[in-house]
Scaffold this motif. Structure first.
Motif, PDB file in Angstrom:
ATOM      1  N   VAL A   1       7.989 105.669  81.402  1.00  0.00           N
ATOM      2  CA  VAL A   1       7.556 104.395  80.819  1.00  0.00           C
ATOM      3  C   VAL A   1       7.063 104.650  79.399  1.00  0.00           C
ATOM      4  O   VAL A   1       6.332 105.623  79.148  1.00  0.00           O
ATOM      5  CB  VAL A   1       6.447 103.743  81.673  1.00  0.00           C
TER       6      VAL A   1
ATOM      7  N   LYS B   1       7.116 108.611  75.890  1.00  0.00           N
ATOM      8  CA  LYS B   1       7.377 108.294  77.293  1.00  0.00           C
ATOM      9  C   LYS B   1       6.492 109.150  78.176  1.00  0.00           C
ATOM     10  O   LYS B   1       6.102 110.268  77.795  1.00  0.00           O
ATOM     11  CB  LYS B   1       8.858 108.504  77.640  1.00  0.00           C
TER      12      LYS B   1
ATOM     13  N   THR C   1       0.942 103.136  86.394  1.00  0.00           N
ATOM     14  CA  THR C   1       2.170 102.931  85.631  1.00  0.00           C
ATOM     15  C   THR C   1       1.901 102.497  84.196  1.00  0.00           C
ATOM     16  O   THR C   1       2.549 102.986  83.262  1.00  0.00           O
ATOM     17  CB  THR C   1       3.074 101.899  86.334  1.00  0.00           C
ATOM     18  N   PHE C   2       0.964 101.574  83.981  1.00  0.00           N
ATOM     19  CA  PHE C   2       0.768 100.998  82.641  1.00  0.00           C
ATOM     20  C   PHE C   2      -0.633 101.264  82.069  1.00  0.00           C
ATOM     21  O   PHE C   2      -0.927 100.828  80.959  1.00  0.00           O
ATOM     22  CB  PHE C   2       1.031  99.492  82.686  1.00  0.00           C
TER      23      PHE C   2
ATOM     24  N   TYR D   1       7.082  96.998  77.703  1.00  0.00           N
ATOM     25  CA  TYR D   1       7.198  98.408  78.080  1.00  0.00           C
ATOM     26  C   TYR D   1       8.659  98.738  78.390  1.00  0.00           C
ATOM     27  O   TYR D   1       9.351  97.972  79.083  1.00  0.00           O
ATOM     28  CB  TYR D   1       6.337  98.707  79.305  1.00  0.00           C
TER      29      TYR D   1
ATOM     30  N   ILE E   1      11.301 100.690  80.380  1.00  0.00           N
ATOM     31  CA  ILE E   1      11.418 101.326  81.696  1.00  0.00           C
ATOM     32  C   ILE E   1      12.680 102.182  81.665  1.00  0.00           C
ATOM     33  O   ILE E   1      13.794 101.666  81.498  1.00  0.00           O
ATOM     34  CB  ILE E   1      11.513 100.264  82.814  1.00  0.00           C
TER      35      ILE E   1
END
Length: 815
Positions: free
Chosen positions: A581, A593, A619-620, A637, A639
């Motif tokens: 991500v 990333k 994840t974020f 974002y 992916i």
């Protein structure tokens, strides 16, 4: 508290006695209250329960146990389920050997390729390390005993490991160095955590209130036991206040008295001690339940097969020019390299395992189907040049269709207690490789080592199989990959730079004197290379297969990402698909990333599967140093579904609503961090990141030496006795290395040179106590005779006290 009534029955002395070991590996018992002792044993990749005299460096043999691949190897499998299976079998063996707490897994980050214990750690990435560790913990603890995740935290160098002060900013600490622990503790639910030797931003980790209370206990809601690394206690009372229940090994009751005095003078509240006792009792009582069940015998053959399966799935194919692998049937193969005769299969130090059996390449050749025309060692294992061995190897190689060359790092190079000096393969092995290439260019190298190495020689081999440290069944596993019986599916859990100078921590590793500064911040491993556009030899997540995989049809939702994976080749195989991500705004500096998920998928030739990798709470998020909380930046974002950190196969974007937190940084003051070119940060910019001045990094040569100064500092001591001792130690180390006794020379560095003076008291089981140590320090600081008298006087007192205790204990038994 769970055991309030039992704790009420204890005397203060009994409570204090539970807070340190009974001996080197066992905790204290209280017979009258039915409280038994626990046995703790090393065990990151196999049980090391010593049958005879105990030590922390792996000197004395332990009971036979299955030696599984090391963490650095298993991480290459990218398979959480495999980690859990290995943990399951480790747990079975621990129970069979009556171990309550298995000291592993180790999950410190691979900040630098030279760190001496990299072979014991999973990865340079906290998400991968945490997930693999959580699986292993679940497997171990499924048998009722405890795993012990270690070393908490930022323990990333061996030099001066017992006293070095790690200076790291809060965001880097949280996102890089603590995330793996967070996953292991919250998802793996480990019952025990081991504190690290080092200091963190000015205080020892086991005394660090921010680390041990605010993060571990308050934020992560951890209610298990914290145990010191062996000899890792500095101020015992400060450690107890921070919630470090158990000190190991024994100090023969010396630190118990410190706790008792602290309770009596009010430095510790009685409730704090009671809470620590309660948590320790819970660990004792829950881990002993399994020993009330009928004992089960271990099927050594079954465990050996599991070790082989783990190795097979963790081996990484790094080069396969002209499809030289798998070896075609009937090809004449020359086996060259000392490691083919005597496998290099594990590291050295406290994790060393006495294997139940050990397979070597030469013993497994016949059943592999590989046609061998002979074997030559080719080189001396520990680096000595031998033209005769090179010549004999070349004669054999001339008659072969393919040369299998077994090379790597020896046991004395990768060991607990000292860091590697460089990233090179030994010169005598490279001399052999160059000579072989002249007579036969069809070389397949089999590499055995636990960490990244430079490979300026890679154009001299057509095939490269990296076995890492593959455990007792690793030799057979490698042969099965070479022959094609197994399709390799391992992928690197760390980046291989072209040269050591390219590494982001090159200018700040190791810390030599007082402290080590993590100036690169969060830019370790691929986070740095991919963001700063630095070319590497092999990227993070890289590994070849005997088949090919195609990715297609990506779909992103708020819950995760789904895509199709197809085996487009002609043989069945497994692929480790990776989710990265990247944030599209520049408000907060980040790597391009970051790994946020992965899945290992098995596919038959031609088969397609739909794969889902869910998003989670990590994840974020990022850690905001202004709000002192995890926040989400509102942004689009990217992916990315990838075969490695640089091999991006599918891309989509998603907009994520943020938490509205204020931006934590002044961009103008942190230009290197915003560009990602963080390998050579100025002290001023690092201080802007830290939010305060960095401490002085050098020893004060004019100060008297104290408890936390090291034997190495005796070179500056006022006392002639200390300086003579220092020069004797350094000469012994030099002499032993030069006569080829490298392992013995290493022991001097591990157990003497970098040991702080307090370690003399903490690691001798009460033979030398702190008052005696005061006398030794007097001698070191120029008061030789006064110090000697002090040592002798305190020794006499200790012997007298021991006699009184023995008399009282004997009388109590007779009653």
């Amino acid at each position: 508290m769970k055991y309030k009534d039992l704790i009420k029955k204890m005397t203060l002395e009994e409570k204090a006695s539970l807070m340190s070991g009974k001996d080197f590996w066992q905790t204290m018992d209280i017979e009258r209250l039915g409280i038994n002792n626990m046995f703790l044993a090393d065990g990151p990749h196999g049980i090391r329960k010593q049958a005879e005299a105990a030590d922390h460096l792996g000197l004395n043999a332990s009971l036979p146990a299955t030696c599984f691949p090391t963490a650095a190897t298993v991480a290459n499998s990218w398979n959480e389920d495999l980690g859990e299976i290995i943990g399951d079998y480790l747990g079975k063996e621990a129970v069979a050997q009556q171990v309550n707490v298995l000291l592993g897994p180790g999950i410190n980050m691979k900040r630098n390729p030279l760190a001496g214990r990299n072979f014991e750690y999973f990865s340079e990435d906290p998400y991968l390390a945490g997930k693999m560790a959580a699986g292993m913990i679940r497997g171990i603890q499924s048998h009722g005993i405890s795993a012990c995740v270690k070393h908490f935290a930022v323990n990333n160098q061996e030099e001066r490991r017992m006293s070095i002060d790690t200076i790291v900013d809060e965001r880097t600490l949280r996102e890089i160095y603590l995330t793996a622990f967070e996953i292991a503790i919250r998802e793996g639910k480990t019952k025990t955590v081991m504190s690290a030797y080092n200091m963190l931003n000015g205080s020892y980790t086991n005394e660090n209130i921010h680390l041990m209370q605010e993060i571990l206990r308050d934020e992560w809601k951890y209610d298990g036991v914290v145990v010191t690394d062996w000899g890792g206690s500095n101020d015992r009372v400060a450690g107890l206040i921070a919630g470090n229940e158990l000190e190991m090994p024994t100090t023969a009751g010396e630190t118990n008295q410190e706790i008792i005095q602290a309770i009596k003078n009010g430095r510790i509240k009685a409730e704090v001690l009671d809470e620590c006792v309660d948590r320790l009792l819970d660990l004792i009582f829950t881990t002993e339940q399994v020993y009330k069940l009928p004992k089960k015998e271990i099927d050594k053959e079954e465990h050996h097969r599991v070790a082989q399966k783990a190795a097979e799935e963790s081996i990484v194919l790094l080069k396969n020019e002209g499809n030289i692998l798998p070896l075609q049937k009937g090809k004449k193969v020359a086996i060259i390299g000392d490691f083919a005769k005597d496998a290099r299969y594990q590291g050295a130090g406290s994790s060393i395992v006495n294997p139940t059996r050990l397979e070597h390449t030469l013993d497994c050749l016949e059943e592999s189907g590989i046609v061998s025309i002979g074997f030559e060692p080719g080189f001396e294992r520990y680096g000595k040049m031998s033209r005769k061995k090179v010549d004999k190897a070349c004669v054999l190689a001339k008659d072969a269709d393919v040369v299998l060359l077994y090379i790597g790092l020896d046991e004395a190079t990768e060991a607990e207690g000292l860091d590697r000096q460089d990233m090179k393969i030994p010169e005598n092995q490279l001399e052999l490789l160059h000579a072989l290439h002249k007579v036969n260019p069809n070389i397949v190298a089999v590499l055995s080592c636990g960490a990244a190495v430079e490979m300026p020689w890679i154009d001299k081999v057509r095939g490269l199989v990296h076995g890492y440290l593959a455990g007792q069944a690793g030799a057979r596993a490698v042969l099965r990959v070479l022959s094609g019986d197994v399709n390799p599916s391992g992928k690197l859990a760390e980046t291989y730079p072209l040269r050591y100078q390219d590494t982001p921590s090159f200018y700040n590793f190791p810390g030599k004197e007082v402290s080590v500064e993590y100036r690169e911040g969060m830019y370790i491993g691929y986070r740095y290379y991919d963001t700063a556009n630095v070319n590497v030899l092999f990227p993070f997540g890289y590994g070849l297969s005997y088949t090919t995989f195609e990715y297609s049809d990506i779909k992103v939702t708020n819950d995760g990402v789904t895509f199709k994976l197809t085996n487009s080749g002609h043989v069945a195989g497994m692929e480790a698909a990776q989710l990265y991500v990247g944030c599209k705004t520049g408000g907060i500096f980040r790597p391009n990333k970051e790994l946020k998920g992965f899945k290992k998928v098995f596919l038959n030739a031609g088969e397609t599967k739909t794969v889902t990798i869910p998003f989670d709470d990590k994840t974020f998020r990022y850690f905001n140093v202004k709000t002192n909380k995890w926040e989400i930046e509102e942004a689009s974002y990217e992916i990315m579904i990838a075969a490695s950190s640089v091999d991006i196969r599918l891309v989509d974007t998603i907009f994520i609503k943020g938490t509205g937190a204020p931006l934590p940084y002044d961009k103008s003051k942190l230009p290197s961090y915003y560009s990602g070119k963080a390998n050579n940060i100025s002290v001023e910019e690092f201080e802007n990141l830290l939010g305060h001045k960095v401490p002085v990094a050098n020893w004060d040569r004019l100060k008297p030496l104290g408890y936390n100064d090291t034997i190495a500092q005796c070179q500056y001591a006022k006392g002639v006795f200390a300086r003579v001792a220092f020069h004797s130690i350094t000469f012994a180390h030099w002499f032993l290395r030069n006569i080829g006794k490298r392992s013995t020379a290493n022991l001097i560095m591990m157990s003497i040179y970098h040991m702080p003076f307090r370690g003399i008291a903490r690691m001798t089981g009460g033979i030398i106590n702190m008052p005696m140590l005061d006398g030794i320090l007097m001698m070191v600081n120029g008061q030789f005779f006064k110090g000697l008298n002090h040592v002798l006087r305190e020794r006499k007192k200790m012997v007298k006290v021991d006699k009184v205790k023995s008399t009282i204990a004997g009388a109590a038994k007779e009653m």
